[in-house]
Design an enzyme around this catalytic site. Structure first.
Site, short mmCIF file in Angstrom:
data_model
loop_
_atom_site.label_atom_id
_atom_site.label_comp_id
_atom_site.label_asym_id
_atom_site.label_seq_id
_atom_site.Cartn_x
_atom_site.Cartn_y
_atom_site.Cartn_z
N HIS A 96 -6.00 -10.03 4.32
CA HIS A 96 -4.86 -10.37 5.18
C HIS A 96 -5.22 -11.39 6.26
CE1 HIS A 96 -1.59 -8.01 3.70
NE2 HIS A 96 -2.21 -6.85 3.84
N ASP A 111 -8.06 -5.54 1.08
CA ASP A 111 -6.72 -5.79 1.61
C ASP A 111 -6.76 -6.24 3.07
OD1 ASP A 111 -3.87 -5.82 1.36
OD2 ASP A 111 -3.81 -4.00 2.57
N HIS A 152 0.25 -10.08 0.12
CA HIS A 152 -0.13 -9.50 -1.15
C HIS A 152 0.25 -10.45 -2.29
CE1 HIS A 152 0.32 -5.29 0.88
NE2 HIS A 152 -0.76 -5.94 1.28
N SER A 204 0.81 -1.22 0.00
CA SER A 204 0.00 0.00 0.00
C SER A 204 0.85 1.26 0.00
CB SER A 204 -0.95 0.00 1.20
OG SER A 204 -1.88 -1.06 1.10
N ARG A 228 9.53 1.05 6.44
CA ARG A 228 8.20 1.62 6.20
C ARG A 228 7.69 2.25 7.49
NH1 ARG A 228 3.03 -1.39 3.35
NH2 ARG A 228 1.41 -0.44 4.65
#
Length: 532
Positions: A402, A398, A457, A65, A258
């Site tokens: 998950h 998403d 993903h 993302s 991140r």
């Protein structure tokens, strides 16, 4: 005279909505999606690439993302921190990084401990195991003898039980390099929460900072015991393995690159005015983060931000046009901070609205999440008739994807499809244009090759559909407009600028995906400009 209502361009990001031909364990194909089905067969559409070199990642690396929204907003392929840091490890420049060398020297001079905290994973989304091993090599070169490793296990961007292999590889590297020991293990559910669930962060914080004895088990033994109790990597409870609490005078390197899931733990460890839970601030504490998590954090940064100029939001603002962003908590940073190239503050004329995600342990318990409220908010903004650009993120595909729960993911997809119908009605009413796409795949692939739940993903392409209303019921151009093949996320911003009739800055190396020979632009589009 009052200005005419604006006909907006609306970018809808269906987070985790990938494309895969097989229907097996494909929540998107198995769901009832009459709105998307109609759009896909009736309007210009194509598939675009969201992984690997197409988004600035290593070849074959799944997108995520953060990367997706960076590319969407920047209009160019943005070299990612994963590549930047991996190159530094490979060419040994990591060993000369000023922030990292300085903290090692401070720890050595104080004869204190160096703590390495981060996601122990080769998923490449938040961190990479090779980066941690590079830090161990740095510690050896700096002659440090007290290096404490706080392992965070993944199970979300990797297979659910992959953590034991990552930790075994780490233990082997520790033995080979001769530096470091694993002192704690915690699942990312606790140590990397981003939704202000401070009770989770506190459990990790307490294990990191309180003197607790280990029970003689190794990290791999602890993980195996959790597996025996059907607790997978993501949900491993914070556990002390060996002595090595964070204390006054120590140094900490947080090696996630991140920011979004590293911030809260950093706030707890470093911010004097922290109010998430009661704790005694550890001072002094030398602290380095791999990248800039938040400019307000009192830390040093090893890899300073890359400046991205002339991104989509900036171009729209410079033209005096108003824009609106909305998403629920889980994806709000993505349509703001990441979409704006890592800038926290909004551009002039940029309004935002955050919708609270439901407070549940995992989102398969509430697959609708807050999509209906996101839709209400977006429709209200669109029908105000003042925004030239509206950016919306639906988190459901998403976040529910998950969890690995196929039935819940199907419900999530159907919720979003229903919301799209309502959204299109508002866009049609205002004569607007909508681009529907995704930042990466996820929900279209819910099991791995062994039939086990797949919670990460994918590298699959994602749809892009363009629908332009012309005062009727979203008829658009039909077959009069083509969308080019082999597009990337970086091509979305130039496409939007072409629809808005704004020039593409030279920094944007993406291309408009609207085939020029078929382009039809409404000449009476009336943008609303900010008074100066």
């Amino acid at each position: 005279m009052a200005q005419a209502p604006v006909s907006p361009v609306v970018l809808v990001i269906l987070d985790g909505w990938g494309y895969r031909q097989s229907t097996e364990a494909n929540a998107i194909a198995l769901a009832k999606t009459p709105v998307m089905d109609c759009l896909w067969t009736s309007y210009p559409r194509t598939l675009i690439h969201t992984s690997g070199k197409d988004v600035g990642l290593p070849n074959g690396q799944m997108g995520n993302s953060e990367v997706g929204h960076l590319n969407l907003g920047a209009g160019r392929i943005v070299p990612q921190e994963l590549v930047r840091i991996s190159d530094a490890v490979e060419d040994k420049s990591l060993l000369r990084n000023p922030a990292l060398v300085n903290i090692c020297q401070e720890v050595r001079d104080r004869q204190s401990k160096l703590h390495l905290i981060g996601l122990c994973s080769d998923g490449g989304v938040h961190s990479h195991l090779d980066h941690l091993i590079g830090l161990l090599e740095l510690a050896k070169e700096q002659h440090l003898d007290q290096v404490c490793i706080h392992v965070i296990t993944d199970g979300r961007d990797t297979n659910t039980n992959e953590g034991i292999n990552a930790v075994a590889k780490l233990e082997s590297s520790i033995k080979e390099i001769g530096v470091g020991r694993i002192v704690t293990v915690s699942g990312r559910y606790y140590a990397m929460d981003r939704d202000r669930r401070w009770d989770r962060i506190q459990k990790a914080y307490d294990v990191y900072t309180q003197d607790r004895p280990g029970d003689g088990r190794s990290a791999t033994e602890v993980i195996k015991d959790f597996y025996k109790n059907s607790i997978t990597d993501e949900f491993i409870e914070p556990t002390r393995i060996a002595p090595g609490a964070i204390k006054s005078g120590d140094g900490v390197i947080f090696f996630n690159f991140r920011p979004d899931r590293a911030r809260q733990l950093c706030y707890a460890l470093t911010m004097p005015n922290f109010d998430g839970f009661e704790r005694e601030l550890i001072q002094p504490l030398s602290f380095v983060t791999f990248t800039q998590y938040d400019p307000k954090l009192p830390v040093k940064v090893a890899f300073e931000p890359q400046n991205l100029n002339n991104i989509l939001g900036e171009v729209v603002a410079r033209e005096g046009l108003k824009q609106f962003r909305t998403a629920e908590t889980e994806k709000y940073p993505h349509v703001t901070y990441f979409f704006n190239g890592g800038l926290e503050n909004p551009f002039e004329g940029e309004d935002r609205e955050l919708i609270q995600s439901p407070m549940v342990a995992t989102y398969d318990q509430a697959p609708a999440m807050s999509a209906e409220t996101v839709t209400d908010t977006a429709c209200n903004a669109i029908e105000k008739g003042i925004y030239s650009l509206v950016v919306i993120n639906y988190a459901n595909p998403d976040m529910v994807g998950h969890t690995g729960n196929l039935e819940a993911a199907i419900q999530a997809i159907e919720t979003v499809d229903n919301c799209l119908g309502r959204l299109l009605t508002s866009i049609s009413k205002m004569g607007g244009t909508v681009l529907i796409t995704a930042d990466h795949g996820n929900a279209e692939l819910m099991v791995d090759e062994n039939g086990n739940p797949w919670t990460a993903h994918s590298t699959n392409p994602v749809p892009l559909i363009i629908v332009e209303g012309e005062g009727r019921k979203i008829p658009g151009h039909g077959g009069a407009v083509d969308l080019a093949d082999n597009g990337r996320l970086a091509d979305i911003a130039p496409t939007i600028l072409e629809i808005l009739q704004l020039p593409k800055p030279e920094e944007m190396t993406g291309r408009s995906l609207i085939e020029p020979i078929h382009l039809e632009i409404k000449q009476n589009r009336t943008p609303v400009r900010i008074s100066r």
